[in-house]
Write a protein that holds these residues in place. Structure first.
Motif, PDB file in Angstrom:
ATOM      1  N   ILE A 178       0.854  -1.189   0.000  1.00  0.00           N
ATOM      2  CA  ILE A 178       0.000   0.000   0.000  1.00  0.00           C
ATOM      3  C   ILE A 178       0.891   1.240   0.000  1.00  0.00           C
ATOM      4  CG2 ILE A 178      -1.911  -1.176   1.159  1.00  0.00           C
ATOM      5  CD1 ILE A 178      -1.124   0.318   3.724  1.00  0.00           C
ATOM      6  N   THR A 179       0.302   2.370  -0.313  1.00  0.00           N
ATOM      7  CA  THR A 179       1.080   3.619  -0.323  1.00  0.00           C
ATOM      8  C   THR A 179       0.675   4.479   0.868  1.00  0.00           C
ATOM      9  OG1 THR A 179      -0.491   4.960  -1.548  1.00  0.00           O
ATOM     10  CG2 THR A 179       0.984   3.569  -2.850  1.00  0.00           C
ATOM     11  N   HIS A 180       1.371   5.587   1.028  1.00  0.00           N
ATOM     12  CA  HIS A 180       1.030   6.506   2.123  1.00  0.00           C
ATOM     13  C   HIS A 180      -0.168   7.376   1.755  1.00  0.00           C
ATOM     14  CE1 HIS A 180       5.168   5.266   2.755  1.00  0.00           C
ATOM     15  NE2 HIS A 180       5.028   5.581   4.015  1.00  0.00           N
ATOM     16  N   MET A 181      -0.272   7.732   0.498  1.00  0.00           N
ATOM     17  CA  MET A 181      -1.359   8.576  -0.003  1.00  0.00           C
ATOM     18  C   MET A 181      -1.532   9.844   0.848  1.00  0.00           C
ATOM     19  SD  MET A 181      -3.458   8.833  -2.540  1.00  0.00           S
ATOM     20  CE  MET A 181      -4.173   7.382  -3.339  1.00  0.00           C
ATOM     21  N   LEU A 183      -2.332  13.414   1.418  1.00  0.00           N
ATOM     22  CA  LEU A 183      -3.150  14.260   0.536  1.00  0.00           C
ATOM     23  C   LEU A 183      -2.359  15.458   0.028  1.00  0.00           C
ATOM     24  CD1 LEU A 183      -6.822  14.100   1.779  1.00  0.00           C
ATOM     25  CD2 LEU A 183      -5.522  12.514   0.379  1.00  0.00           C
ATOM     26  N   GLY A 233      -0.143  15.484   5.785  1.00  0.00           N
ATOM     27  CA  GLY A 233       0.019  14.029   5.844  1.00  0.00           C
ATOM     28  C   GLY A 233       1.448  13.615   5.553  1.00  0.00           C
ATOM     29  N   PHE A 235       2.809  10.194   7.488  1.00  0.00           N
ATOM     30  CA  PHE A 235       2.653   8.773   7.833  1.00  0.00           C
ATOM     31  C   PHE A 235       3.956   7.990   7.752  1.00  0.00           C
ATOM     32  CE2 PHE A 235      -1.178  10.373   5.590  1.00  0.00           C
ATOM     33  CZ  PHE A 235      -1.967  10.554   6.711  1.00  0.00           C
ATOM     34  N   LYS A 270       3.891   6.692  -6.944  1.00  0.00           N
ATOM     35  CA  LYS A 270       4.877   5.784  -7.537  1.00  0.00           C
ATOM     36  C   LYS A 270       6.260   5.907  -6.906  1.00  0.00           C
ATOM     37  CE  LYS A 270       2.407   6.072 -11.894  1.00  0.00           C
ATOM     38  NZ  LYS A 270       2.333   6.844 -13.140  1.00  0.00           N
ATOM     39  N   TRP A 341       6.118   3.236   6.989  1.00  0.00           N
ATOM     40  CA  TRP A 341       4.663   3.449   6.927  1.00  0.00           C
ATOM     41  C   TRP A 341       4.141   3.181   8.326  1.00  0.00           C
ATOM     42  CZ3 TRP A 341      -0.224   1.878   7.844  1.00  0.00           C
ATOM     43  CH2 TRP A 341      -1.262   2.335   7.016  1.00  0.00           C
ATOM     44  N   MET A 622      -7.752   4.156   8.946  1.00  0.00           N
ATOM     45  CA  MET A 622      -6.645   3.783   8.065  1.00  0.00           C
ATOM     46  C   MET A 622      -6.520   2.254   8.015  1.00  0.00           C
ATOM     47  SD  MET A 622      -3.240   6.064   8.240  1.00  0.00           S
ATOM     48  CE  MET A 622      -2.321   6.423   6.762  1.00  0.00           C
ATOM     49  N   GLU A 630      -7.675  -0.746   0.059  1.00  0.00           N
ATOM     50  CA  GLU A 630      -6.543  -0.112  -0.634  1.00  0.00           C
ATOM     51  C   GLU A 630      -5.419  -1.088  -0.943  1.00  0.00           C
ATOM     52  OE1 GLU A 630      -3.719   2.489   1.349  1.00  0.00           O
ATOM     53  OE2 GLU A 630      -4.642   2.065   3.265  1.00  0.00           O
TER      54      GLU A 630
ATOM     55  N   VAL B  90      -5.460  17.845  -4.793  1.00  0.00           N
ATOM     56  CA  VAL B  90      -5.106  16.538  -4.237  1.00  0.00           C
ATOM     57  C   VAL B  90      -5.196  15.451  -5.305  1.00  0.00           C
ATOM     58  CG1 VAL B  90      -5.725  14.761  -2.560  1.00  0.00           C
ATOM     59  CG2 VAL B  90      -5.684  17.156  -1.865  1.00  0.00           C
ATOM     60  N   CYS B 150      -4.316  16.289   9.784  1.00  0.00           N
ATOM     61  CA  CYS B 150      -3.341  17.114   9.060  1.00  0.00           C
ATOM     62  C   CYS B 150      -4.004  18.378   8.528  1.00  0.00           C
ATOM     63  CB  CYS B 150      -2.652  16.320   7.949  1.00  0.00           C
ATOM     64  SG  CYS B 150      -3.558  16.184   6.394  1.00  0.00           S
ATOM     65  N   PHE B 152      -5.498  18.871   5.557  1.00  0.00           N
ATOM     66  CA  PHE B 152      -5.411  19.163   4.123  1.00  0.00           C
ATOM     67  C   PHE B 152      -6.748  18.951   3.420  1.00  0.00           C
ATOM     68  CE2 PHE B 152      -3.218  19.179  -0.065  1.00  0.00           C
ATOM     69  CZ  PHE B 152      -2.424  20.282   0.151  1.00  0.00           C
ATOM     70  N   ARG B 186      -7.473  11.096   4.475  1.00  0.00           N
ATOM     71  CA  ARG B 186      -6.527  10.006   4.677  1.00  0.00           C
ATOM     72  C   ARG B 186      -6.216   9.792   6.158  1.00  0.00           C
ATOM     73  NH1 ARG B 186      -4.963   5.034   3.499  1.00  0.00           N
ATOM     74  NH2 ARG B 186      -2.806   4.825   2.792  1.00  0.00           N
TER      75      ARG B 186
END
Lengths: 719, 206
Positions: A178-181, A183, A233, A235, A270, A341, A622, A630, B90, B150, B152, B186
C-alpha cells in the motif's frame, strides 16, 4: 504547592492535562483553509514545476533533448535528474523537471522534450517467489538475482513440538503493498534571499533536513531555513529533502525566482514511498488446552528494488511461543522504494500472525477470545491485555454476538466478530524546548518540531498552560522552523513524549524562578506557593496575580531551556492494545461492510484526550482502508502502477467505517508511567481483527489483505 | 526503443491534456466538464482562441479580472492567481473533494471546472466561512469535534458540509453519511466530521 521536583501533577489533580482540548491555536485556521502548507506557498513571482517521469519500469535513456522545452513560452528552468545512459528502475522515476510562470506552461514544456528509451525486461510480481527466482533480469548489463534472503532464525525444537501438538494448522496469509497517499504530496517551495535558502518543505523532520539541502547545494547548513507550519500528511514518508527538493532549490537559484515543486498525484504514489508486502506460509500448533507450542513460518514480499520484505524480528507478532522458526525472502521488484509506513512491519506481521492463530483456534474448536486469553502469558504485557480484553468484550457485547466460525445467521448476509492485539514502543525522541516568560505574564514556547496532524501544537500548549496555571490563550506555541531549538523527527510515535518532557521541564524551572521572586517580594514560603487560574496562591490565600508575579522578572523576562528525554519519569515506553471488529459480509457480492470496531489502547498519561482519541479513530479508519480496499496494483505486462490515483486506489469514505468506539486503558498505574506516544499502535490490529471477523462470518479465511469482493468470493469458491 | 509520447506517465494522459487536445471551443469543453448541468444546451457556440483571455470571476463577494487561458481550471485560478488556497489540489480529477467550493450555492469540485466557465457565477471558497469577527458554525463544529488532523482535506470537507447543510437542513446522521461521500480524508477524521456535520445541519442552512 511548589515542590522543586520535575514531575507531572498527581493522578486526578491536573487542570487541563488529560482533558478534551480542541485545537485552539490552529483548528479554525485549518478548517477555514487559512493554514498555509508548502503546497500553498505563493510568494510573488513563484514559478510552478512539473515533472517528466519514466513510463517504463526498467529502461535505459538512450536520448534526451530538453532544448525545445526551454523555448516554450513561460518556461524559465529545466532540471535534468537523469540523463542519457541512465538506467531507470521503476515507473515514475524522475527524469526532468520544468519550471514555468504557470503550471500549464510547465506541462507544455514537458511535452516539448524529446526522449527515447531502450526498454528492458522488468519484474513487478511480489508474491511469485518461484517466478522471481527463475526470471532473467539484468541490471547495468549484469544478471540480477531477484530474491534476497532476509534471514532464518530458530528457537527451541520446532519439529518435536509439531509432533507433540494436539492441533496443527497450516495456512497462507498476506498483505499487499500500500502507499502513504498523503493528501498533500511531497514537495517544497524554495526561495533564495542572498545566500540564504528559505525552504517551505512538507516534512516530518523540520530540525533534520537543512543538511540534506546544504550538502548537495554546496552551502552552509546555517544558510538553510526549513519551514513547516503545517504538513498535509506524512505517515512516515516525509523525513527527507529528496532529490525533488534539491531540484526545487536549484531551479530557484538558477532563475532568481521562488519555485514550487510538488509531486503530481500519480508520481507521488509511484516514487514517494510505500509499505512492503508479505505473503507467509505458516504452520502453527497448540496443545489440547489451546496453548500455542510452535510457530514455523516462511514469508516473502517486496519493498521495491531493495529486495526486502517485512522484518523477521516481529514474527510471530505479539505472541512468542517456546518453539519458533522464521524465514524471510525479499523480492526485488521494479517498483518505487519503500518508506516507513505508520508502525513499520507491525500491521503486516500482525495480519499474518493473528489470522493464522485465529484459524488454529477454529481448528481446536475454541472460541477466538478464549484462545487469545489462554495465550497471553506468551505476550509482553499479559495483565494489560487481559484487562483490555475484558473492557473490549463488554463494549463489543462479544458474548451475546459470538457464534462459532461460519455458524451465524442463515441468508446471504453474514455477520462475524474478530479480534487482534498489538504492541509498540512510543518512547520520547530527543528535543530541546525554549520557554520565554514575559513580564506581562505571557508565555512562549519554541521547538523545532512539527505537527503532522496529531495536534502537537495544542498538546505543547496544554503542558505549558497546565504547568504555569494559566489559560491556553496566554501561551504562544512556536514550532515548524529549524531556527528553533532542535526537536526530533515525528516518527515512531516519539513526538508527544519528545516535546512534552522538555516543555514540562522548562516550564517548571521557569515557574520556580517566578515563584522565587514572589516568595522574596511577599515574604512567603516558596513551598506554599502555587499558580491556579492565573493567580499565585499561598495555600488558600491569594498572593498576587500571575501578571504581577511576572512583572517581578524585570523588563527582559526570563528564558529557560528544557531538554529530553530524561530518566525523571515524565515519559516512558511500551504499550499494548486490543481491538475487536464486527463485520457484515454479503456472500453474493463479496462486499464486506464495517459494523463496529472497538479499540482499547494503553497510553500512559494522556496529554490531550480529544486529539489522542483522534489518533486512535484515524488509525481504525486507516486500518479499515488497508483491510478492505486499498492496494497498489501493478500490471505485470507493462510494469506500471495502474491505480495510481484516488479513483482506483480505493479508500473508505465517511459512510464506510461503521461505528467506532475508542477507550484508553488508564488506571493510576498507567498514568504514573508518564507520556507515551500512540500515533502508530492502533493502526496495527485492524487488518487481523477485520480478517478474523470476516472468517468468523463466512466460515473460510480470505488469506490476503485487502479483503476485496473478488478475494472474498474466490475464498468462498474454494471453500 | 520507444518514442511514443502517449506512453509517458507524469504529464502524459491527464485532464489538462484532454482539455487542451479537445480544442478551445468553450461549448465543447463545457459539455465534457460540466456533466452535472445542462448549460451547454443553452450556450451559444462561442469560439475563442487558446491564448489568455480576460476572465471575470465573482469570488467571495469580490470581482476579480484575470488573464487566463481557457484551459486554466478554477482550482488553479483560485490558488495561484487569487491566493485562495483553501481550495487544495489533491486528486486533480474529481475524486476526493479537497477542492470543493460553492458555485451558486452548490458544492462543486474546482479541479474539473474551467475558470472561464465560471464567469457570471457566484463562487464561494472556504475562506468565506470567516465572517467579520466570527466563523461559520460549520467551522466551530469541526474544531469542537476535532474533525481534522493534518487538515489538508478539511477546508474542502467543511465547504461540502456547508453546502450539504444548506440543501439538507436538519439532516440525520445517516443522511450525513450518505451525503458527504464525495470527500476523502486520509488521516481518518470521519468520526469528527460526521459529528460536526450532524450538529451543523441541526442549525440549518446559512
Amino acid at each position: 504547592m511548589a515542590e522543586r521536583t520535575i514531575a507531572w501533577p498527581k493522578f486526578g489533580q491536573a487542570q487541563i492535562l488529560g482533558k478534551d482540548t480542541p485545537r485552539v491555536y490552529d483548528g479554525a485556521k485549518k478548517a477555514l483553509g487559512l493554514a498555509k502548507y508548502a503546497a500553498d506557498m505563493n510568494t510573488p513571482g513563484t514559478l510552478f514545476a512539473r515533472l517528466l517521469t519514466s513510463p517504463h519500469a526498467h529502461a535505459i535513456i538512450k536520448s534526451l533533448n530538453v532544448e525545445p522545452a526551454k523555448q516554450v513560452p513561460g518556461v524559465k528552468a529545466v532540471h535534468v535528474f537523469r540523463g542519457v545512459d541512465t538506467e531507470v528502475r521503476w515507473e515514475g522515476e524522475l527524469i526532468v523537471a520544468v519550471a514555468a510562470e504557470r503550471p500549464e506552461q510547465a506541462e507544455d514544456g514537458l511535452r516539448a522534450i524529446a526522449i527515447e528509451y531502450e526498454v528492458l525486461p522488468h519484474w513487478v510480481d511480489d508474491f511469485d517467489l518461484a517466478g522471481a527466482e527463475a526470471a532473467k533480469i539484468t541490471d547495468k548489463g549484469e544478471p540480477l538475482k531477484l530474491t534476497k534472503s532476509q534471514g532464518n532464525q530458530k528457537k527451541g525444537d520446532v519439529e518435536a513440538a509439531l509432533q507433540e501438538a494436539k492441533y496443527v494448522h497450516k495456512g497462507t496469509y498476506g498483505s499487499a503493498v500500500i502507499t502513504h497517499m498523503c493528501l498533500e504530496p511531497h514537495g517544497s517551495h524554495c526561495e533564495w534571499k542572498g545566500d540564504q535558502l528559505i525552504s517551505h518543505l512538507s516534512t516530518q523532520n523540520v530540525s533534520g533536513t537543512a543538511g540534506q539541502f546544504a550538502g548537495p547545494l554546496g552551502i552552509e547548513e546555517a544558510a538553510v531555513s526549513i519551514n513547516c507550519e503545517f504538513i498535509g500528511g506524512g505517515f512516515g514518508s516525509k523525513f527527507a529533502a529528496d532529490e525533488w527538493g534539491i531540484a526545487c532549490a536549484q531551479m530557484a537559484k538558477e532563475t532568481g525566482r521562488p519555485v514550487r515543486l510538488m509531486l503530481d498525484r500519480g508520481t507521488e504514489l509511484k516514487v514517494a514511498g510505500n509499505r512492503p508486502s508479505s505473503l507467509a506460509e505458516v504452520t502453527v500448533a497448540c496443545d489440547a488446552d489451546g496453548k500455542i507450542t510452535a510457530w514455523d513460518s516462511n514469508h516473502w514480499g517486496t519493498n521495491g528494488t531493495g529486495g526486502g520484505t517485512v522484518s523477521l524480528t516481529v514474527t510471530p507478532y505479539v505472541y512468542d511461543p517456546p518453539n519458533r522458526r522464521r524465514t524471510a525472502t525479499g523480492i526485488v521488484t521494479h517498483t518505487g522504494p519503500q518508506r516507513a509506513w505508520r508502525a513499520p512491519n507491525h500491521p503486516q506481521a500482525c495480519a499474518y500472525t493473528q489470522t493464522a492463530i485465529d484459524d488454529l483456534a477454529a481448528v481446536a474448536g475454541i472460541d477466538s477470545l478464549s484462545f487469545v486469553r489462554k495465550n497471553l502469558d506468551i505476550t509482553g504485557r499479559p495483565a494489560v491485555y487481559a484487562a483490555q480484553l475484558d473492557i473490549a468484550a463488554k463494549l463489543m457485547d462479544w458474548q451475546a454476538k459470538w457464534h462459532p466460525r461460519g455458524k451465524g445467521q442463515n441468508g446471504s448476509v453474514k455477520t462475524g466478530l474478530g479480534l487482534a492485539l498489538h504492541t509498540w514502543g512510543g518512547a520520547a525522541h530527543a528535543a530541546t524546548c525554549l520557554v520565554k516568560v514575559h513580564p506581562d505574564g505571557t508565555v512562549e514556547t519554541f521547538l523545532g518540531s512539527q505537527d503532522i496532524g496529531t495536534g502537537i501544537r495544542t498538546s505543547i500548549g496544554v503542558v505549558a498552560a497546565e504547568t504555569f496555571g494559566i489559560p491556553m490563550t496566554s501561551v504562544r506555541v512556536h514550532i515548524g522552523s529549524n531556527k528553533y531549538p532542535k526537536a526530533g523527527p515525528s516518527g515512531g510515535s516519539t513526538t508527544i513524549g519528545g516535546v512534552s518532557g522538555p516543555v514540562r521541564r522548562a516550564s517548571q524551572e521557569a515557574l520556580w524562578q517566578v515563584l522565587d521572586k514572589v516568595a522574596a517580594k511577599h515574604s512567603v514560603d516558596f513551598a506554599t506557593l502555587a499558580v491556579k487560574d492565573s493567580k499565585v496562591w499561598s495555600g488558600d490565600k491569594e498572593v498576587c496575580t500571575w501578571k504581577q508575579a511576572c512583572s517581578l522578572l524585570g523588563p527582559m523576562g526570563i528564558e529557560v531551556r528544557g531538554e529530553g528525554p530524561k530518566d525523571d519519569g515524565l515519559t516512558s515506553a511500551q504499550v499494548g492494545g486490543v481491538q475487536m471488529a464486527e463485520v457484515e459480509v454479503d456472500t453474493e457480492t463479496g462486499i464486506v461492510r464495517m459494523k463496529k470496531m472497538v479499540a482499547i489502547q494503553d497510553i500512559g498519561l494522556v496529554v490531550n484526550r480529544l486529539t489522542a482519541k483522534s489518533q486512535v479513530l484515524g488509525s481504525l479508519i486507516m486500518g479499515i482502508a488497508y483491510a478492505l480496499s486499498e492496494e497498489r496494483i501493478m500490471d505485470p505486462k507493462t510494469g506500471r502502477f495502474i491505480n495510481a490515483d484516488l479513483e482506483n486506489y480505493k479508500l473508505p469514505r465517511i459512510g464506510d467505517v461503521g461505528e467506532l468506539v475508542v477507550e484508553f486503558y488508564e488506571p493510576e498505574s498507567e498514568y504514573s508511567r508518564g507520556v507515551i506516544g500512540i500515533g502508530e499502535p492502533p493502526v496495527i490490529s485492524p487488518g487481523a481483527a477485520i480478517s478474523n471477523a470476516v472468517a468468523n462470518a463466512i466460515g473460510v479465511r480470505v488469506p490476503i489483505l485487502p479483503l476485496t469482493p473478488k478475494r472474498v468470493l474466490d475464498a468462498m469458491k474454494g471453500a | 526503443m520507444s518514442q511514443d509520447p502517449n506512453a509517458r506517465s507524469g504529464p502524459g494522459f491527464n485532464r489538462r491534456d484532454f482539455i487542451k487536445g479537445s480544442g478551445a471551443a468553450i461549448a465543447a469543453t463545457a459539455a465534457v466538464t460540466a456533466a452535472q448541468e445542462a448549460i451547454a444546451q443553452d450556450a451559444p457556440a462561442k469560439i475563442s482562441t487558446a491564448g489568455p483571455h480576460k476572465v471575470t470571476l465573482q469570488v467571495n463577494g469580490k470581482t476579480h479580472e484575470l488573464m487566463l487561458e481557457p484551459r486554466v481550471v478554477l482550482l488553479d485560478a483560485l490558488r495561484n492567481d487569487l491566493n485562495l488556497t483553501s481550495c487544495k489540489e489533491v486528486c486533480d480529477r474529481s475524486a476526493c473533494g479537497a477542492c470543493t467550493v460553492l458555485i451558486d450555492g452548490k458544492p462543486i469540485y474546482a479541479c474539473t471546472r474551467l475558470a472561464i466557465e465560471c464567469q457570471g457565477q457566484k463562487i464561494e471558497t472556504t475562506e468565506s466561512l470567516a465572517n467579520g469577527d466570527g466563523v461559520d458554525v460549520v467551522i466551530d463544529k469541526f474544531v469542537e469535534h476535532d474533525g481534522m488532523q493534518c487538515g489538508f482535506c478539511t477546508p474542502g470537507f467543511a465547504m461540502a458540509v456547508r453546502g450539504f447543510c444548506n440543501m439538507h437542513p436538519k439532516a440525520s446522521k445517516e443522511d450525513c453519511r450518505k451525503g458527504l461521500g464525495g470527500n476523502i480524508c486520509r488521516c481518518g477524521t470521519y468520526d469528527g466530521v460526521l459529528n460536526a456535520a450532524y450538529e451543523a445541519a441541526q442549525k440549518g442552512g446559512a
